[in-house]
Each structure stands twice: as structure tokens, then as C-alpha cells.
Design an enzyme around this catalytic site. Structure first.
Site, PDB file in Angstrom:
ATOM      1  N   ASP A  35     -17.539 -20.831  12.807  1.00 13.81           N
ATOM      2  CA  ASP A  35     -17.807 -21.745  11.551  1.00 13.81           C
ATOM      3  C   ASP A  35     -18.818 -23.036  12.254  1.00 13.81           C
ATOM      4  OD1 ASP A  35     -15.559 -23.024  13.001  1.00 13.81           O
ATOM      5  OD2 ASP A  35     -14.641 -23.848  11.345  1.00 13.81           O
ATOM      6  N   SER A  66       7.342 -39.059   6.284  1.00 14.91           N
ATOM      7  CA  SER A  66       7.250 -37.507   6.028  1.00 14.91           C
ATOM      8  C   SER A  66       8.581 -36.996   5.956  1.00 14.91           C
ATOM      9  CB  SER A  66       6.384 -36.934   7.209  1.00 14.91           C
ATOM     10  OG  SER A  66       6.793 -35.432   7.482  1.00 14.91           O
ATOM     11  N   SER A 124      -3.781 -24.393   9.889  1.00 12.67           N
ATOM     12  CA  SER A 124      -4.503 -25.542   9.236  1.00 12.67           C
ATOM     13  C   SER A 124      -3.476 -26.712   8.596  1.00 12.67           C
ATOM     14  CB  SER A 124      -5.320 -25.167   8.349  1.00 12.67           C
ATOM     15  OG  SER A 124      -6.735 -24.761   9.094  1.00 12.67           O
ATOM     16  N   SER A 125      -2.349 -26.909   9.392  1.00 13.42           N
ATOM     17  CA  SER A 125      -1.664 -28.108   8.686  1.00 13.42           C
ATOM     18  C   SER A 125      -2.545 -29.324   8.896  1.00 13.42           C
ATOM     19  CB  SER A 125      -0.323 -28.298   9.437  1.00 13.42           C
ATOM     20  OG  SER A 125      -0.433 -28.247  10.951  1.00 13.42           O
ATOM     21  N   ASP A 170     -11.718 -24.783   7.993  1.00 11.55           N
ATOM     22  CA  ASP A 170     -10.341 -25.116   7.402  1.00 11.55           C
ATOM     23  C   ASP A 170     -10.483 -26.046   6.186  1.00 11.55           C
ATOM     24  OD1 ASP A 170      -9.665 -23.776   9.651  1.00 11.55           O
ATOM     25  OD2 ASP A 170      -8.971 -25.346  11.002  1.00 11.55           O
TER      26      ASP A 170
END
Ligand code: GLA
Length: 388
Positions: A35, A66, A124-125, A170
Site C-alpha cells: 500500500d 475499555s 488491524s485493531s 487498513d
């Protein structure tokens, strides 16, 4: 889902959440480390992702919580923010900082995050938490950004606030992903097509090596730098803007311009991998999964030998997969240095594959991987719309 998020929000903030959002993670089927070199990639959104519940407050404070981390964070509304240590809240904080920099009037906000993407697994968190935050702020504060703006804004947070020089794949995939589709994305023009990810008898397995990706960020930035060096060398004789502007045949004629042997290997991977994405797209369109699988293996080998971002853990998954007749292909996915591999496995042989790869990997590496069968899901959205 493991948690009742609305209940958790209530417990934490003593009020109801007004809004709920979801952004997925992603896998990349093929086209790795492409990319930021202006080429073609083929990612898809997965059904694991990041959930965000919010409610504005009158205290002029951003509160980050969280269910995945014990660390909470609270910060008053101000005009400028810097990254603070390595806490998880930096991802949303970076997005808030970007909105403010763009001149948006924000108010205090109470936020609760929960993610079921394994962290540091290469799924890709980070793009997922950036994009879900950007989408939410845009919705709550009428930011007026298009989806593509949100992709670019989130990438800029990753590059400039977090400090990883990643490309756009992402953030793009987790925003524009579509159920049962892979995205054929041109990372130079940002044109894309959502193509049927018709896997026939096969399903997509995700194998998490459970190897934490230590040093991944500095190694990642080092690869980006090496590609820049390769491009500069080629530009002495070629009028190109990206490594992916040429194919492997043209590269052969000009590769002598790159004198550093390590940089040469990096460029060779990028240019050949970009060619492989074109072949893979044709194979998928022809329902030729055997060919698609071969290209996956070739991609893995190149990432191991030329780009040197694999490792014994990811290699062990590819090695085992090659010996299993029910697997069409396998490869590492994402940045590498640990994280996840993917495999195309015959649906009715998934349990057998899962057992086999776990046994092989555990014998070789000393601890077990986690194996999932993955569904291809939708991109970011309001929670009830995105999760179905
Ligand atoms: C990470 C980056 C992406 C991409 C991949 C490798 O996931 O965030 O931009 O470069 O690695 O293909």
C-alpha cells in the site's frame, strides 16, 4: 458477544449510552507491504472488531474506558494534544486531536470501547479503533467528513500522532469493507472494486501465532525507508512515482540501479507481489482457488526471503499448510513479525486443519496458536446496522 455493552456503560458512567458504533478489523488476502508503494491490495473486513458506546457530557472532559484494558484515561477538552506514553487511549485521542486541529467544535464525551480483535495480531485493531472513533465523532459533532475523509484522517493519526508510517490499506478496508466481498484497492488512485469473495468449498481460516509483535513498528518504518531508497535509485532512469508503477519484467532491466543488496531484495518483493495481486484477482474471478492458493504461498515465501518480515512462527503455519491436502494456500497477513496467518481450507476439513496446525505449531514453537474460521463482514457503521 461476551459483554452487554450498554449495561457496562451504565455501570461505568451511571447513565445510558446515546450512541453505539462498530468498526471491523481486516485480513489482507494478498498484496502485502504494497500500500505504501502505490500498488494493488486485496483486503476484506472481518466480523471481529471494535465497539464504541458514547454519551456527551457537560463537564468538558473526554473519558476513555475499555473493557480490554484496566487503564482508564480522562483529559480536559483543550486545543492541542500530544501522544502520552504508550497507552491504548492514544488512538482515540489522536483522532480527537485531528478533529480539533481541523477546527471542529467538540464537547466532552464519555466513551466505552470493547474489541474482540486479538491485540497486536496484525488484524488491524489500531485502524479499527481509529476509524470507529472518527466515525463516531463525525456523527455526533456533525463533522461533515465523507467516508474517504475519515479513512485519510485515521491514517494521518497513525502516521503523525502514533508514529507508524503505515499505508492506507487498513483504514480503507475497515471503512469500506462489505459482507462477503474482497476489496481490490489501488493504493495510488484509491479506486476500488468490491469483488465477490466466492471461495467455493473453501473457507478462510485465521491462525494467530500468539507471538506478540515486538519491535514491529520500528522494523515497519525501516521497510518503508528501504522502499524509498529503492525508488530513488530507480528514478535515476525511470520516470515513476511509486515502486509499483513498474512490473517485474521492467524491473529486471533496471534493477542494476539499486546497489544495496538488501534494498534490492525489498524492491523485488514489492514489484513481484504487485504482479501477483493482478494474477490473484483473475484467479478469483475464474473461481480458480488452486491458483489463488499457489499465489498465496508464493507471497509468503517472498515475505520470508526477500522482505524478511515473517519469522519461525508464521513460517510454521505456512509449512504445515503445504502438507495438508485440504488447504489451497496460506500466507502471513498484515505487517508480519508475528501476528496472524490466513489459510484457504476446505470447509468440511476445517476441524481437522485446526487440529493439525495446532499440533505442528505447538511441537515446533512451544505454545499453541489460536485458530478461527473467519467471516467477511461490513465496514464501519452504527452498531445495529454493522453487526448482523
Ligand atoms: C500494516 C500497515 C498497512 C500495510 C500492512 C502490510 O497492516 O498498517 O498499511 O502496509 O502492514 O501490507
Amino acid at each position: 458477544m461476551k459483554h452487554n455493552l450498554h449495561q457496562e456503560f451504565n455501570k461505568l458512567y451511571n447513565k445510558e449510552a446515546d450512541n453505539a458504533y462498530f468498526s471491523p478489523g481486516r485480513v489482507n488476502l494478498i498484496g502485502e507491504h504494497i500500500d505504501y508503494n502505490g500498488g494493488l491490495v486485496m483486503p476484506c473486513a472481518i466480523t471481529f472488531g471494535t465497539y464504541l458506546l458514547t454519551s456527551p457530557n457537560e463537564d468538558g472532559v473526554f473519558r476513555f474506558s475499555s473493557l480490554n484494558f484496566t487503564e482508564k484515561h480522562e483529559i480536559p477538552l483543550q486545543q492541542h494534544y500530544e501522544k502520552e506514553g504508550n497507552g491504548w487511549f492514544n488512538f482515540p485521542l489522536g483522532v480527537i486531536a485531528h478533529f480539533l486541529k481541523d477546527g471542529h467544535q467538540l464537547k466532552g464525551l464519555d466513551m466505552l470501547y470493547y474489541g474482540d480483535i486479538p491485540i497486536s495480531s496484525g488484524l488491524s485493531s489500531s485502524a479499527s479503533i481509529e476509524v470507529v472513533t472518527a466515525y463516531a465523532l463525525n456523527d455526533i459533532f456533525n463533522g461533515g467528513y465523507s467516508k474517504l475523509d475519515l479513512v485519510k484522517l485515521s491514517k494521518s493519526v497513525e502516521n503523525n500522532f502514533i508514529g507508524v508510517n503505515s499505508g492506507i490499506m487498513d483504514q480503507f478496508a475497515v471503512t469500506f469493507g462489505e459482507k462477503n466481498k474482497a476489496l481490490m484497492l489501488n493504493c495510488d488512485t484509491l479506486d476500488y472494486q468490491a469483488v465477490d469473495s466466492n471461495l467455493g468449498d473453501y473457507i478462510l481460516a485465521i491462525i494467530n501465532t500468539n507471538k506478540p509483535r515486538k519491535l514491529a513498528e520500528s522494523k515497519y518504518n525501516e521497510r518503508v525507508q528501504e522502499c524509498k531508497e529503492a525508488l530513488t535509485a530507480l528514478q535515476k532512469e525511470l520516470n515513476i512515482n511509486h515502486l509499483c508503477d513498474i512490473d517485474a519484467d521492467t524491473f529486471k532491466k533496471y534493477e542494476h540501479l539499486i546497489t544495496n543488496p538488501v534494498v534490492l531484495k525489498r524492491a523485488k518483493h514489492v514489484i513481484e507481489e504487485n504482479d501477483r495481486v493482478k494474477l490473484a484477482a483473475a484467479a478469483l474471478a475464474n473461481n480458480d482457488l488452486a491458483e489463488f492458493g499457489k499465489l498465496m504461498y508464493a507471497s509468503h515465501d517472498s515475505l520470508r526471503d526477500l522482505y524478511e518480515v515473517s519469522g519461525i512462527e508464521l513460517d510454521a503455519v505456512a509449512e504445515y499448510s503445504k502438507t495438508n491436502p485440504n488447504v489451497a494456500g496460506a500466507r502471513m497477513t498484515g505487517a508480519g513479525f508475528g501476528g496472524c496467518a490466513i489459510a484457504l481450507v476446505k470447509g468440511d476439513a476445517f476441524d481437522d486443519y485446526s487440529k493439525g496446525v495446532t499440533e505442528y505449531y505447538t511441537n515446533k514453537i512451544g505454545y499453541a496458536p489460536s485458530v478461527y474460521s473467519s467471516l467477511i463482514g461490513n465496514g464501519v457503521g452504527l452498531l445495529n446496522v454493522a453487526v448482523n
